[in-house]
Design a protein around this motif. Structure first.
Motif, PDB file in Angstrom:
ATOM      1  N   TRP A 167       0.644  -1.018   0.209  1.00 45.52           N
ATOM      2  CA  TRP A 167      -0.222  -0.047  -0.128  1.00 45.52           C
ATOM      3  C   TRP A 167       0.728   1.356  -0.354  1.00 45.52           C
ATOM      4  N   LEU A 168       2.238   0.775   0.960  1.00 47.38           N
ATOM      5  CA  LEU A 168       2.724   2.095   0.786  1.00 47.38           C
ATOM      6  C   LEU A 168       3.840   2.155  -0.786  1.00 47.38           C
ATOM      7  N   TRP A 169       3.982   1.641  -1.222  1.00 45.99           N
ATOM      8  CA  TRP A 169       3.766   2.418  -2.509  1.00 45.99           C
ATOM      9  C   TRP A 169       3.325   2.330  -3.660  1.00 45.99           C
ATOM     10  N   ALA A 170       1.909   1.706  -3.707  1.00 47.67           N
ATOM     11  CA  ALA A 170       0.972   1.654  -4.708  1.00 47.67           C
ATOM     12  C   ALA A 170       0.462   4.026  -4.292  1.00 47.67           C
ATOM     13  N   VAL A 171       0.369   3.732  -3.133  1.00 42.65           N
ATOM     14  CA  VAL A 171       0.290   4.915  -3.345  1.00 42.65           C
ATOM     15  C   VAL A 171       1.374   6.009  -3.108  1.00 42.65           C
ATOM     16  N   ARG A 217       9.279  -0.882  -2.808  1.00 41.51           N
ATOM     17  CA  ARG A 217       7.814  -1.272  -2.145  1.00 41.51           C
ATOM     18  C   ARG A 217       9.257  -2.040  -1.522  1.00 41.51           C
ATOM     19  N   ALA A 218      10.474  -2.443  -2.023  1.00 40.20           N
ATOM     20  CA  ALA A 218      11.612  -2.535  -0.961  1.00 40.20           C
ATOM     21  C   ALA A 218      12.293  -1.933  -0.115  1.00 40.20           C
ATOM     22  N   ASP A 219      11.702  -0.592   0.169  1.00 43.30           N
ATOM     23  CA  ASP A 219      12.386   0.509   0.632  1.00 43.30           C
ATOM     24  C   ASP A 219      10.838   0.699   1.823  1.00 43.30           C
ATOM     25  N   VAL A 226      -8.530   1.031  -0.158  1.00 40.83           N
ATOM     26  CA  VAL A 226      -6.911   0.329  -0.355  1.00 40.83           C
ATOM     27  C   VAL A 226      -7.249   0.534  -1.881  1.00 40.83           C
ATOM     28  N   ILE A 227      -5.605  -0.083  -2.124  1.00 39.92           N
ATOM     29  CA  ILE A 227      -5.522  -0.210  -3.221  1.00 39.92           C
ATOM     30  C   ILE A 227      -3.969  -1.749  -3.719  1.00 39.92           C
ATOM     31  N   GLU A 228      -3.641  -1.895  -4.953  1.00 40.00           N
ATOM     32  CA  GLU A 228      -2.702  -3.022  -4.528  1.00 40.00           C
ATOM     33  C   GLU A 228      -1.640  -2.709  -5.037  1.00 40.00           C
ATOM     34  N   LYS A 229      -1.939  -2.045  -6.840  1.00 44.78           N
ATOM     35  CA  LYS A 229      -1.302  -1.643  -7.522  1.00 44.78           C
ATOM     36  C   LYS A 229      -1.038  -0.071  -7.690  1.00 44.78           C
ATOM     37  N   ALA A 254       0.447   9.599  -9.513  1.00 45.96           N
ATOM     38  CA  ALA A 254       0.098  11.289  -8.601  1.00 45.96           C
ATOM     39  C   ALA A 254      -1.335  11.382  -7.956  1.00 45.96           C
ATOM     40  N   PRO A 255      -1.800  11.955  -9.284  1.00 44.40           N
ATOM     41  CA  PRO A 255      -3.331  12.718  -8.452  1.00 44.40           C
ATOM     42  C   PRO A 255      -4.292  11.935  -8.112  1.00 44.40           C
ATOM     43  N   GLU A 256      -4.727  10.371  -8.598  1.00 43.62           N
ATOM     44  CA  GLU A 256      -4.881   9.192  -8.106  1.00 43.62           C
ATOM     45  C   GLU A 256      -4.936   8.792  -6.885  1.00 43.62           C
ATOM     46  N   ALA A 257      -3.275   9.161  -6.587  1.00 42.71           N
ATOM     47  CA  ALA A 257      -2.480   8.391  -4.861  1.00 42.71           C
ATOM     48  C   ALA A 257      -3.219   9.130  -4.001  1.00 42.71           C
ATOM     49  N   VAL A 258      -2.933  10.525  -4.495  1.00 39.86           N
ATOM     50  CA  VAL A 258      -3.666  11.475  -2.757  1.00 39.86           C
ATOM     51  C   VAL A 258      -4.387  11.136  -3.250  1.00 39.86           C
ATOM     52  N   THR A 259      -6.148  10.921  -3.763  1.00 39.13           N
ATOM     53  CA  THR A 259      -7.068  10.214  -3.193  1.00 39.13           C
ATOM     54  C   THR A 259      -7.235   8.647  -2.427  1.00 39.13           C
ATOM     55  N   CYS A 260      -6.183   8.255  -1.763  1.00 45.87           N
ATOM     56  CA  CYS A 260      -6.189   7.103  -1.404  1.00 45.87           C
ATOM     57  C   CYS A 260      -6.135   7.176   0.036  1.00 45.87           C
ATOM     58  N   TYR A 261      -5.605   8.322   0.455  1.00 48.24           N
ATOM     59  CA  TYR A 261      -4.715   8.681   2.211  1.00 48.24           C
ATOM     60  C   TYR A 261      -5.369   9.463   2.247  1.00 48.24           C
ATOM     61  N   VAL A 262      -5.686   9.784   3.383  1.00 45.97           N
ATOM     62  CA  VAL A 262      -5.698  11.361   4.040  1.00 45.97           C
ATOM     63  C   VAL A 262      -4.509  11.851   4.648  1.00 45.97           C
TER      64      VAL A 262
END
Length: 143
Positions: free
Chosen positions: A9-13, A19-21, A66-69, A73-81
């Motif tokens: 999730w951290l990598w996807a958003v 993902r290794a980081d 929750v996303i896996e892929k 960036a514009p869509e990623a910021v909508t996945c968290y507050v």
């Protein structure tokens, strides 16, 4: 999809570059989910609070979706507050004293003056002139 791994999730958003980081940060204890230390395989669900310190940047985010892929960036910021507190203003951070390039290691006298300066500045907020010798100050006080 109900839940996914925290490293994924951290990598996807896009909070982590790879993902290794994200997995390394989890192993190092820099990721917490709902104030509990998280392994890379810890599941995250919508509504969870994630505290992380990636690339020396502390972040506090609430999982919105929750996303896996990995997404743009514009869509990623909508996945968290983002609940990260703002950094302190630049004026409040004292500048770090720097030695001139090639000056070598500080002498014992230099080290004592630096420590006295730091101690006085941190404890009392007093401005000091480093050009004044500590022995000269003591001699002035005795007169």
């Amino acid at each position: 999809m109900d839940s996914t791994r925290i490293d994924r999730w951290l990598w996807a958003v896009r909070l982590s570059k790879t993902r290794a980081d994200a997995a390394t940060a989890c192993r190092g204890g820099h990721v917490r989910v709902n104030d509990k230390p998280a392994k890379a395989s810890t599941p995250v669900r919508s509504g969870d609070t994630v505290r992380t310190r990636l690339y020396d940047i502390p972040r506090v985010v609430e999982v919105g979706r929750v996303i896996e892929k990995r997404v743009g960036a514009p869509e990623a910021v909508t996945c968290y507050v983002d609940h990260t507190p703002p950094p302190p203003p630049k004026g409040e951070i004292p500048p770090v004293p720097r030695r001139e390039r090639g000056a070598g290691r500080p002498t014992k006298r230099d080290r004592r003056r630096i420590e006295a300066f730091e101690r006085a500045s941190l404890l009392h907020g007093v401005e000091h002139d480093l050009a004044v010798e500590p022995d000269a100050v003591e001699a002035d006080l005795e007169d």
